[in-house]
Enzyme design. Structure first.
Site, PDB file in Angstrom:
ATOM      1  N   HIS A 116      40.236  31.243  44.704  1.00 24.84           N
ATOM      2  CA  HIS A 116      40.082  32.047  43.483  1.00 24.84           C
ATOM      3  C   HIS A 116      38.795  31.678  42.750  1.00 24.84           C
ATOM      4  O   HIS A 116      38.823  30.828  41.851  1.00 24.84           O
ATOM      5  CB  HIS A 116      41.264  31.793  42.539  1.00 24.84           C
ATOM      6  CG  HIS A 116      42.559  32.358  43.018  1.00 24.84           C
ATOM      7  ND1 HIS A 116      42.952  33.643  42.740  1.00 24.84           N
ATOM      8  CD2 HIS A 116      43.541  31.812  43.764  1.00 24.84           C
ATOM      9  CE1 HIS A 116      44.137  33.871  43.286  1.00 24.84           C
ATOM     10  NE2 HIS A 116      44.525  32.769  43.919  1.00 24.84           N
TER      11      HIS A 116
ATOM     12  N   THR B 257      51.781  36.469   5.788  1.00 26.23           N
ATOM     13  CA  THR B 257      51.003  35.225   5.815  1.00 26.23           C
ATOM     14  C   THR B 257      51.583  34.220   4.823  1.00 26.23           C
ATOM     15  O   THR B 257      51.763  33.036   5.143  1.00 26.23           O
ATOM     16  CB  THR B 257      49.531  35.524   5.483  1.00 26.23           C
ATOM     17  OG1 THR B 257      48.988  36.269   6.556  1.00 26.23           O
ATOM     18  CG2 THR B 257      48.726  34.253   5.288  1.00 26.23           C
TER      19      THR B 257
ATOM     20  N   LEU C 182      41.977  31.956  21.788  1.00 29.10           N
ATOM     21  CA  LEU C 182      40.570  32.347  21.654  1.00 29.10           C
ATOM     22  C   LEU C 182      39.948  31.699  20.435  1.00 29.10           C
ATOM     23  O   LEU C 182      38.789  31.287  20.449  1.00 29.10           O
ATOM     24  CB  LEU C 182      40.481  33.862  21.481  1.00 29.10           C
ATOM     25  CG  LEU C 182      40.349  34.657  22.757  1.00 29.10           C
ATOM     26  CD1 LEU C 182      40.373  36.148  22.448  1.00 29.10           C
ATOM     27  CD2 LEU C 182      39.044  34.300  23.451  1.00 29.10           C
TER      28      LEU C 182
ATOM     29  N   CYS D 289      41.880  35.902  47.357  1.00 32.99           N
ATOM     30  CA  CYS D 289      43.165  35.402  47.831  1.00 32.99           C
ATOM     31  C   CYS D 289      43.942  36.513  48.548  1.00 32.99           C
ATOM     32  O   CYS D 289      43.606  36.847  49.669  1.00 32.99           O
ATOM     33  CB  CYS D 289      43.943  34.777  46.674  1.00 32.99           C
ATOM     34  SG  CYS D 289      45.142  33.580  47.255  1.00 32.99           S
TER      35      CYS D 289
ATOM     36  N   GLU E  76      37.323  33.217  40.535  1.00 30.31           N
ATOM     37  CA  GLU E  76      37.338  33.628  39.119  1.00 30.31           C
ATOM     38  C   GLU E  76      37.636  32.469  38.168  1.00 30.31           C
ATOM     39  O   GLU E  76      37.253  32.508  37.005  1.00 30.31           O
ATOM     40  CB  GLU E  76      38.335  34.775  38.901  1.00 30.31           C
ATOM     41  CG  GLU E  76      39.821  34.440  39.033  1.00 30.31           C
ATOM     42  CD  GLU E  76      40.370  34.554  40.453  1.00 30.31           C
ATOM     43  OE1 GLU E  76      39.581  34.441  41.408  1.00 30.31           O
ATOM     44  OE2 GLU E  76      41.593  34.734  40.604  1.00 30.31           O
TER      45      GLU E  76
HETATM   46  N1  GLN Z   1      50.781  35.822  48.369  1.00 29.75           N
HETATM   47  C1  GLN Z   1      49.647  35.266  49.036  1.00 29.75           C
HETATM   48  C2  GLN Z   1      49.898  33.843  49.499  1.00 29.75           C
HETATM   49  O1  GLN Z   1      50.771  33.179  48.997  1.00 29.75           O
HETATM   50  C3  GLN Z   1      48.412  35.331  48.166  1.00 29.75           C
HETATM   51  C4  GLN Z   1      48.469  34.453  46.996  1.00 29.75           C
HETATM   52  C5  GLN Z   1      47.462  34.785  45.939  1.00 29.75           C
HETATM   53  O2  GLN Z   1      46.860  35.844  45.964  1.00 29.75           O
HETATM   54  N2  GLN Z   1      47.283  33.918  44.974  1.00 29.75           N
HETATM   55  O3  GLN Z   1      49.221  33.356  50.351  1.00 29.75           O
END
Ligand code: GLN
Length: 535
Positions: free
Chosen positions: A507, A191, A18, A381, A509
């Site tokens: 994903h 430190t 960070l 996912c 995110e």
């Molecule tokens: N386990 C699931 C797959 O391999 C989902 C993977 C995940 O959520 N990244 O497809």
């Protein structure tokens, strides 16, 4: 090119990543092109095969590299484009050195840590420097000073700094100044010892960032300065943040870190204008609205396992000037206590990615609760696979429908292994990984949220929606809102007749930043707020 090396002392988990990322923010806002890099001393080639309990989240890049979660901070705090060149592990270094040896590149020589391993590490700094065309490169060395496995990295950066010269390289050491309750004071000894260790290795830090839970007064700063041989103004206080990690750049700016860095490295740049960053922070700390979101997972007690998910939720809040309280719900608790008890009264449910069977039935109950009570749902996912299984079982009456990951003998494998995966036997770096295009279906909620026809999102999975079931899902209220451009893989789904039920095989995110909140998260938080408000 200027080089900043960030090391850490005393204990791990000090937030070196960070700090490095926040310095990146400040330097970028001074008009510099910044690139960040992480060195991880462990012997795994990448963290892809490690369990979240060991490592926290595996952060996936556009090019499919599975990397350390600090790279997530780098991408969220700066605009730098990361590739697999930005994360180097000891495993990769040794792999390269050993391959070179077998190819005869060191013929006649004894292969040694110094110079072969250290040269390979330095080579990686040069390669990235060249590739990135940045003005400043910030390299974070994972682990803690004094760790045996970190030594080659420290030796490599010591030599590197010598080679590039005093005004081209800077060492910033993040250290810990603990508050000892019994004595009622902050203690500087750890430190001092950590800096002594670093100096023994040949590295004298230019800046000491002192992590502490209480303010560091002048006397303590003076003491640290004298004993650690660092100028008084370069002893920096980095107190635990009160509200948000996005405070850190502003905190470091107040302490003058960017100014110190620029002075040392002879970078003539203007004072950064951080007003937009302050506005982001205002929306996190004093938002106009508030909402509560449940994240239903199986690594709930771990702060780092769903790092990018939690951050993207907060960014979705920023986009709506809405503070988000994240309720972490253990999927196994839902199995024991039921969905209603744990999820009632919340604005929305998010089911993140995951592997393995534990908690699956609890997640399915959560998806069912969201579908049946019109509660906003965002699935990521595994969260999409869960939504599919739930719909199959409870709407389409496909008894015992499942993913073959969890039940290879299910009569209805609505989620099954990707074709390309069936021949894969090795585990490391073999999933469907990285950014892939997804074509959105006109008229869907997903397409409206994105405001685009084709998007590129990051993947990390082995299983997918089983196309044998497309037709029967489509006839119900299950909408396929995005596919791979060849139409073969389902990438995103949504439910008709529901205010917000969207789930993606990718994903999202990993593409969210506080200053560029992801559209799906933005839409999710807006729907969640509307839902809470309507009751
Ligand atoms: N386990 C699931 C797959 O391999 C989902 C993977 C995940 O959520 N990244 O497809």
């Amino acid at each position: 090119m200027k080089y900043i090396f960030v090391t850490g002392g005393v204990v791990s988990s000090l937030g070196k990543g960070l700090t490095a990322a926040s310095l990146g923010t400040l330097l970028e806002n001074r008009g510099l092109k910044v690139v960040l890099q992480k060195f991880d001393p462990y012997l795994n080639v990448d963290p892809g095969t490690m369990n979240p309990y060991q490592h926290g989240e595996v952060y996936v890049l556009d090019d499919g590299a599975e990397t350390d979660l600090d790279l997530g901070h780098y991408e969220r705090f700066t605009n730098c484009q990361l590739t697999r060149l930005n994360n180097l592990t000891s495993g990769q270094v040794y792999q390269t050195v050993l391959n070179n040896e077998r190819e005869g590149k060191y013929l006649g020589k004894t292969v040694q840590v110094i110079p072969h391993v250290t040269n390979e590490i330095q080579n990686r700094i040069h390669v990235l420097a060249e590739h990135s065309k940045a003005d400043v490169m910030i390299t974070e060395i994972g682990g803690t000073t004094g760790d045996i496995e970190g030594l080659p990295f420290l030796e490599a950066i010591r030599e590197f700094a010598l080679e590039v010269g005093p005004h081209n390289a800077l060492f910033l050491h993040v250290t810990f100044v603990p508050f000892i309750k019994a004595a009622g004071e902050l203690k500087t000894k750890p430190t001092q010892q950590s800096v002594a260790k670093l100096r023994e290795i040949g590295i004298a830090p230019h800046i000491l960032v002192c992590r502490c839970e209480r303010p560091l007064d002048k006397d303590l700063r003076r003491k640290i300065s004298v004993f650690c041989n660092v100028p008084f103004e370069a002893v920096i206080e980095e107190k635990d943040v009160d509200h948000s990690i996005y405070e850190v750049p502003l905190m470091l700016q107040r302490e003058g870190v960017d100014e110190l860095v620029c002075r040392q490295l002879h970078l003539d740049t203007p004072v950064p204008d951080m007003t937009h960053w302050q506005e982001i922070l205002r929306k996190i700390i004093a938002p106009q609205r508030r909402v509560r979101i449940a994240v239903v997972g199986k690594y709930i007690e771990l702060q780092d396992a769903y790092k990018s998910v939690y951050e993207a939720i907060i960014h979705g809040g920023v986009a709506n000037d809405c503070g988000v309280e994240i309720q972490k719900v253990d999927a196994e608790d839902i199995e024991r206590e039921g969905a209603e008890k744990l999820l009632k009264g919340l604005g929305g449910i998010l089911v993140p990615g995951g592997f393995g069977e534990r908690g699956i039935e609890g997640k399915i109950l959560a998806a069912r609760y969201a579908r049946e009570t019109s509660l906003p749902y965002l699935g990521l996912c595994l969260g999409m696979q869960i939504a599919t299984i739930e719909f199959a079982r409870n709407v389409l009456n496909l008894t015992n429908a499942h993913s073959t990951e969890f039940n290879p003998d299910t009569p209805h494998p609505v989620i099954a292994m990707l074709d390309e995966q069936t021949k894969v036997t090795k585990k490391g770096g073999t999933m469907r990984l990285g950014a892939q295009p997804c074509q959105l279906v006109v008229g869907t909620k997903a397409a409206r949220l994105y405001g685009a026809f084709v998007v590129k999102e990051r993947h990390r999975h082995r299983y997918e929606f089983n196309n044998a079931y497309r037709e029967i899902f489509q006839k119900a209220d299950f909408i396929f809102s995005g596919f791979t451009p060849d139409g073969k893989l389902v990438e995103i789904i949504e439910l008709a007749n529901h205010p917000f039920f969207i789930a993606s095989q990718f994903h999202p995110e990993f593409h969210s930043k506080p200053h560029q909140p992801h559209p799906l998260f933005k839409g999710f938080i807006a729907a969640a707020h509307a839902h809470s408000h309507s009751r």
